[in-house]
Design an enzyme around this catalytic site. Structure first.
Site, PDB file in Angstrom:
ATOM      1  N   HIS A  61       0.865  -1.170  -0.005  1.00 27.47           N
ATOM      2  CA  HIS A  61      -0.167   0.022   0.098  1.00 27.47           C
ATOM      3  C   HIS A  61       0.889   1.246  -0.082  1.00 27.47           C
ATOM      4  O   HIS A  61       1.601   1.530   0.975  1.00 27.47           O
ATOM      5  CB  HIS A  61      -0.926  -0.084   1.470  1.00 27.47           C
ATOM      6  CG  HIS A  61      -1.525  -1.224   1.408  1.00 27.47           C
ATOM      7  ND1 HIS A  61      -2.813  -1.617   0.689  1.00 27.47           N
ATOM      8  CD2 HIS A  61      -1.428  -2.372   2.267  1.00 27.47           C
ATOM      9  CE1 HIS A  61      -3.043  -2.653   1.382  1.00 27.47           C
ATOM     10  NE2 HIS A  61      -2.491  -3.144   2.383  1.00 27.47           N
ATOM     11  N   ARG A  82      -4.898   1.770  12.501  1.00 28.17           N
ATOM     12  CA  ARG A  82      -5.616   2.102  11.326  1.00 28.17           C
ATOM     13  C   ARG A  82      -6.207   3.448  11.266  1.00 28.17           C
ATOM     14  O   ARG A  82      -6.595   4.100  10.036  1.00 28.17           O
ATOM     15  CB  ARG A  82      -6.939   0.878  11.207  1.00 28.17           C
ATOM     16  CG  ARG A  82      -7.541   0.800   9.909  1.00 28.17           C
ATOM     17  CD  ARG A  82      -8.604  -0.158  10.039  1.00 28.17           C
ATOM     18  NE  ARG A  82      -9.752   0.214  10.684  1.00 28.17           N
ATOM     19  CZ  ARG A  82     -11.021  -0.309  10.572  1.00 28.17           C
ATOM     20  NH1 ARG A  82     -11.276  -1.364   9.654  1.00 28.17           N
ATOM     21  NH2 ARG A  82     -11.981  -0.089  11.370  1.00 28.17           N
ATOM     22  N   HIS A 212     -10.804  -6.562  -0.430  1.00 29.09           N
ATOM     23  CA  HIS A 212     -10.098  -5.829   0.718  1.00 29.09           C
ATOM     24  C   HIS A 212      -9.973  -7.036   1.520  1.00 29.09           C
ATOM     25  O   HIS A 212      -8.991  -7.332   2.128  1.00 29.09           O
ATOM     26  CB  HIS A 212     -10.392  -4.626   1.177  1.00 29.09           C
ATOM     27  CG  HIS A 212     -10.018  -4.248   2.211  1.00 29.09           C
ATOM     28  ND1 HIS A 212      -9.930  -4.354   3.577  1.00 29.09           N
ATOM     29  CD2 HIS A 212      -8.610  -3.179   2.373  1.00 29.09           C
ATOM     30  CE1 HIS A 212      -9.326  -4.143   4.381  1.00 29.09           C
ATOM     31  NE2 HIS A 212      -8.306  -3.177   3.573  1.00 29.09           N
ATOM     32  N   ARG A 215     -14.480  -8.285   5.591  1.00 26.16           N
ATOM     33  CA  ARG A 215     -15.148  -7.366   6.361  1.00 26.16           C
ATOM     34  C   ARG A 215     -15.703  -6.413   5.624  1.00 26.16           C
ATOM     35  O   ARG A 215     -16.800  -5.953   5.678  1.00 26.16           O
ATOM     36  CB  ARG A 215     -14.261  -6.580   7.427  1.00 26.16           C
ATOM     37  CG  ARG A 215     -13.841  -7.497   8.705  1.00 26.16           C
ATOM     38  CD  ARG A 215     -12.794  -6.603   9.414  1.00 26.16           C
ATOM     39  NE  ARG A 215     -11.431  -6.779   8.856  1.00 26.16           N
ATOM     40  CZ  ARG A 215     -10.661  -5.668   8.375  1.00 26.16           C
ATOM     41  NH1 ARG A 215     -11.005  -4.444   8.693  1.00 26.16           N
ATOM     42  NH2 ARG A 215      -9.400  -6.256   8.204  1.00 26.16           N
ATOM     43  N   HIS A 239      -6.916  -9.947   1.636  1.00 26.69           N
ATOM     44  CA  HIS A 239      -6.414  -9.718   3.144  1.00 26.69           C
ATOM     45  C   HIS A 239      -7.268 -10.986   3.955  1.00 26.69           C
ATOM     46  O   HIS A 239      -8.503 -10.837   3.780  1.00 26.69           O
ATOM     47  CB  HIS A 239      -6.883  -8.455   3.706  1.00 26.69           C
ATOM     48  CG  HIS A 239      -5.942  -7.124   3.251  1.00 26.69           C
ATOM     49  ND1 HIS A 239      -6.503  -6.185   3.104  1.00 26.69           N
ATOM     50  CD2 HIS A 239      -4.603  -7.290   3.217  1.00 26.69           C
ATOM     51  CE1 HIS A 239      -5.334  -5.118   2.734  1.00 26.69           C
ATOM     52  NE2 HIS A 239      -4.314  -5.723   2.819  1.00 26.69           N
ATOM     53  N   HIS A 276      -1.479 -12.407   4.482  1.00 23.59           N
ATOM     54  CA  HIS A 276      -1.210 -12.482   5.925  1.00 23.59           C
ATOM     55  C   HIS A 276      -1.493 -13.972   6.384  1.00 23.59           C
ATOM     56  O   HIS A 276      -0.882 -14.690   6.736  1.00 23.59           O
ATOM     57  CB  HIS A 276      -2.014 -11.508   6.797  1.00 23.59           C
ATOM     58  CG  HIS A 276      -1.717 -10.078   6.458  1.00 23.59           C
ATOM     59  ND1 HIS A 276      -0.387  -9.700   6.776  1.00 23.59           N
ATOM     60  CD2 HIS A 276      -2.569  -9.134   6.125  1.00 23.59           C
ATOM     61  CE1 HIS A 276      -0.379  -8.340   6.076  1.00 23.59           C
ATOM     62  NE2 HIS A 276      -1.662  -8.014   5.770  1.00 23.59           N
ATOM     63  N   ASP A 327       4.155  -4.413   2.455  1.00 24.50           N
ATOM     64  CA  ASP A 327       2.950  -4.224   2.947  1.00 24.50           C
ATOM     65  C   ASP A 327       2.659  -2.826   3.523  1.00 24.50           C
ATOM     66  O   ASP A 327       2.430  -1.509   2.804  1.00 24.50           O
ATOM     67  CB  ASP A 327       2.022  -4.959   4.121  1.00 24.50           C
ATOM     68  CG  ASP A 327       1.059  -4.816   4.488  1.00 24.50           C
ATOM     69  OD1 ASP A 327       0.042  -4.135   3.834  1.00 24.50           O
ATOM     70  OD2 ASP A 327       0.580  -5.453   5.711  1.00 24.50           O
TER      71      ASP A 327
HETATM   72 ZN   LIG Z   1      -2.282  -4.889   3.296  1.00 25.39          ZN
END
Ligand SMILES: [Zn+2]
Length: 454
Positions: A61, A82, A212, A215, A239, A276, A327
């Site tokens: 990112h 976040r 993404h 969620r 993710h 991950h 990441d």
């Molecule tokens: Zn990521």
């Protein structure tokens, strides 16, 4: 592109370190011929040190680079991190994102990275307003990679919800997430198709898809994103289970784990890479491996965010190829990511030798490029892209070991600071440790990041 010849003092060819290797590039930017045991040919560019295939940074990112240092103060959790990340995201425009990403991708070139997988969800203006060109942000990233000389697989990311809603729906995006959302998977697909069509004429770019997370994409929309990737034969990233809170919320909403939910909606398969995959059940591991889905580990980010250590050994045994990503860019150093995967496993198991240096390099090269839609890249072999990087074997970190232990030295001792040359498509983008088109990478980073914080 001219036809060029490089002569490598040492080069890693198919798992061994060879001496005196000539790499002849073809006009189309591929390797035409690779020969070991050669004297320096007339006119060849000499690469002293150990030449490796170009490294693949499978998960990036770019804008997170602006958070380096700032999120290390105090304590905090993944979720407070976040919030800081959202605040930075809210300030970016197509122009400021181009400036930042150009500098970040130049930093990656200096670290020997030749292809980046950009997991991109910052699609719209703050509040969700569409730019005149709805792909202005994606275009800024494609241009930034071209300016820095890197290949890019832009993983256009569907991000539609703030969490699980009632009856399998998604909760509406929160205010700072509005610029991530296209509203529906169909609207996402329409915009992503336009970007993919435009990228099709760019020699350095590919467009893939991403969910993404479970969620952020409601269960009912998952199949549409997977279907788009399937129709186009494009890579599909997601993710997965970075935090136990995601697993708990998914079980509460759907009565199954995120991996099971993805499998049930057709998201897992050989073109899929789960990023991950930290908190998995044994069944999740078998599901991922059984479908041939790859897994991208991001060890420096996972330790920075206190995520935990994912079951990389078990995943690979189950059938998942492994790749590596920087990441959040707390560190941009694929050699550090590679050794961290092994060293984390050593700490957890109190045993050594889970992967050889050669296997770790394979995750950082071949398997990473394949996860980004470029199978066959990441090897010094005729027909592969002429993408490679040369590490100094005479620095304070790397001096001493015999050249035949070059892979071990690269993975367990070298850092990104040892990269002397990076070549992409036969073109030098880093020469003698300096970027050839971004003359002051540190200055470019400072300017781009300072502008976001003031
Ligand atoms: Zn990521």
């Amino acid at each position: 592109m001219r036809q060029l010849t490089y002569w490598c003092e040492h080069a890693r060819l198919d798992g061994t370190v060879a001496e005196g290797v000539t790499l002849h590039t073809a006009p189309d930017g591929t390797l035409a011929e690779v020969r070991a045991g050669q004297e320096v040919p007339d006119g060849a560019t000499v690469l002293r040190g150990l030449t490796l295939p170009g490294l693949a940074n499978t998960h990036s990112h770019a804008f997170h680079r602006a958070l380096r240092g700032t999120t290390q103060t105090g304590r905090g959790t993944f979720w407070t991190w976040r919030e800081l990340m959202y605040r930075t995201a809210a300030r970016l425009t197509p122009d400021s994102y181009h400036a930042l990403a150009r500098a970040v991708y130049a930093e990656m070139a200096l670290a020997g990275i030749t292809r980046v997988g950009e997991f991109h969800y910052l699609h719209h203006a703050p509040g969700g307003t569409r730019y005149a060109d709805p792909n202005a942000m994606g275009e800024a990233l494609l241009a930034a990679a071209a300016d820095a000389g890197l290949r890019i697989t832009l993983l256009d990311t569907a991000y539609l919800a703030s969490g699980f809603g009632p009856g399998g729906t998604g909760a509406p995006p929160e205010e700072h997430q509005l610029r991530f959302s296209d509203g529906t998977a169909d609207a996402w697909a329409e915009r992503a198709s336009a970007l993919a069509d435009r990228a099709a004429v760019l020699p350095h770019a590919l467009v893939g898809a991403a969910v993404h997370s479970v969620r952020a994409v409601p269960a009912g929309e998952l199949a549409a994103v997977a279907g788009w990737a399937g129709e186009r034969g494009a890579p599909l990233h997601v993710h997965l289970s970075e935090q136990t809170a995601e697993n708990d919320a998914c079980r509460a909403a759907h009565g199954r784990t995120p991996a099971r939910l993805l499998a049930d909606h057709g998201v897992l398969g050989p073109r899929t890479t789960a990023v991950h995959a930290t908190h998995l059940t044994d069944e999740d591991v078998a599901l991922l491996g059984g479908t041939g889905a790859g897994v991208c580990m991001c060890p420096t980010t996972e330790r920075d965010l206190a995520d935990g250590i994912g079951p990389a050994v078990a995943l690979q045994r189950a059938g998942s190829p492994l790749s590596l990503g920087s990441d959040s860019h707390a560190v941009v150093d694929l050699l550090e990511e590679a050794r961290a995967m092994e060293l984390d496993e050593r700490l957890r198991t109190r045993t050594r030798g889970h992967w050889s240096a050669d296997q770790l390099l394979r995750a950082a090269t071949e398997d990473g490029h394949a996860a980004l839609g470029a199978p066959g890249a990441g090897r010094l072999t005729p027909g592969a892209p002429a993408d490679f990087t040369t590490l100094a074997l005479d620095s304070v970190r790397t001096a001493g070991p015999p050249p035949e232990l070059g892979a071990e030295t690269a993975v367990f001792a070298a850092t990104a600071a040892d990269v002397r040359h990076t070549v992409v498509g036969g073109r030098h983008i880093v020469r003698d440790g300096a970027h050839t088109t971004v003359p002051d990478v540190a200055g470019a980073l400072r300017t781009a990041i300072t502008a976001l914080h003031t």
